[in-house]
Design a protein around this motif. Structure first.
Motif, PDB file in Angstrom:
ATOM      1  N   PHE A 176       3.034  48.818  96.519  1.00 28.39           N
ATOM      2  CA  PHE A 176       3.013  48.455  95.104  1.00 28.39           C
ATOM      3  C   PHE A 176       1.621  48.594  94.501  1.00 28.39           C
ATOM      4  N   ILE A 231       1.307  52.259  93.636  1.00 26.84           N
ATOM      5  CA  ILE A 231       2.146  52.556  92.473  1.00 26.84           C
ATOM      6  C   ILE A 231       1.478  52.036  91.205  1.00 26.84           C
ATOM      7  N   SER A 270       0.183  54.477  88.257  1.00 30.28           N
ATOM      8  CA  SER A 270       0.849  54.328  86.963  1.00 30.28           C
ATOM      9  C   SER A 270      -0.106  53.947  85.846  1.00 30.28           C
ATOM     10  N   THR A 326       5.931  56.536  93.589  1.00 34.62           N
ATOM     11  CA  THR A 326       7.095  55.702  93.916  1.00 34.62           C
ATOM     12  C   THR A 326       8.085  56.466  94.793  1.00 34.62           C
ATOM     13  N   SER A 341       6.534  57.120  98.242  1.00 34.40           N
ATOM     14  CA  SER A 341       6.452  55.881  99.021  1.00 34.40           C
ATOM     15  C   SER A 341       7.819  55.487  99.561  1.00 34.40           C
ATOM     16  N   THR A 342       8.830  55.585  98.714  1.00 36.92           N
ATOM     17  CA  THR A 342      10.184  55.232  99.129  1.00 36.92           C
ATOM     18  C   THR A 342      10.666  56.166 100.235  1.00 36.92           C
ATOM     19  N   LEU A 357      11.777  48.862  96.420  1.00 37.10           N
ATOM     20  CA  LEU A 357      10.561  49.634  96.206  1.00 37.10           C
ATOM     21  C   LEU A 357      10.756  50.661  95.099  1.00 37.10           C
ATOM     22  N   PHE A 358      11.870  51.363  95.125  1.00 39.41           N
ATOM     23  CA  PHE A 358      12.102  52.388  94.112  1.00 39.41           C
ATOM     24  C   PHE A 358      12.324  51.786  92.724  1.00 39.41           C
ATOM     25  N   GLY A 390       9.112  50.112  91.537  1.00 40.04           N
ATOM     26  CA  GLY A 390       8.144  51.189  91.320  1.00 40.04           C
ATOM     27  C   GLY A 390       8.427  51.957  90.049  1.00 40.04           C
ATOM     28  N   TYR A 391       9.699  52.233  89.776  1.00 39.83           N
ATOM     29  CA  TYR A 391      10.070  52.920  88.537  1.00 39.83           C
ATOM     30  C   TYR A 391       9.677  52.084  87.320  1.00 39.83           C
TER      31      TYR A 391
END
Length: 181
Positions: A106, A109, A113, A125, A128-129, A158-159, A162-163
């Motif tokens: 995170f 991310i 971002s 993201t 990482s996923t 996570l996804f 992250g999104y």
């Protein structure tokens, strides 16, 4: 209505990059303290994990120091991606999908971002996923030790989170661009 001073936006960006460098230091030092205090973490390859996290602490302090001397520049892409790979390495060293280092993703991310925008945040993201799923699959324990819930929920979490972070970071950068006009 008064126009903002020319340096106002730069000061906001400096606070953000300062925050990233200092947060990296806190994250690294906290990880070292946590694995030192709790002798059950990490459960395997203990010496290698200690050395790796200690080197990450040193790296974090050096990056913060150099950033301070250089005027807190925006983190480079290579640094963000390098950290993603390092976090995957730490996860592979420890428990895979149950690793305490899962949450480090995170930080990467957030850094991508809020310094590079939505597209970069989403790429970090997705990578990482994907890397987490691959490492989790390769290092998953068998038998009673296998935890299906962590194996399934952590990549989804996570996804999704992250999104959302990538979206917010991209939106903030877009607002800054509009303010500059």
């Amino acid at each position: 209505m008064q126009r903002p001073k020319a340096g106002a936006i730069e000061r906001v960006e400096l606070v953000d990059t300062r925050m990233l460098a200092l947060t990296r230091c806190v994250l690294a030092l906290s990880a070292l303290v946590i694995i030192w205090i709790d002798p059950t973490q990490p459960p395997r390859l203990v010496e290698l994990t200690y050395v790796s996290v200690a080197l990450y602490c040193l790296y974090s302090v050096l990056v913060a120091f150099n950033s301070y001397r250089a005027g807190w520049p925006v983190p480079g892409r290579a640094g963000i991606w390098g950290e993603v790979l390092f976090y995957v390495y730490l996860i592979a060293l420890t428990e895979g999908t149950s690793s305490i280092f899962f949450f480090f993703f995170f930080f990467s991310i957030l850094a991508a971002s809020f310094s590079r925008g939505f597209r970069e945040g989403l790429l970090v993201t997705a990578a990482s996923t994907t890397l987490f799923v691959v490492v989790g699959t390769l290092t998953a324990p068998t038998g009673h030790e296998f935890e299906l819930n962590r194996t399934l929920i952590r990549p989804v979490y996570l996804f999704v989170l992250g999104y959302m972070i990538a979206h917010w970071g991209g939106y903030e950068i877009e607002l800054r661009r509009r303010l500059r006009l």
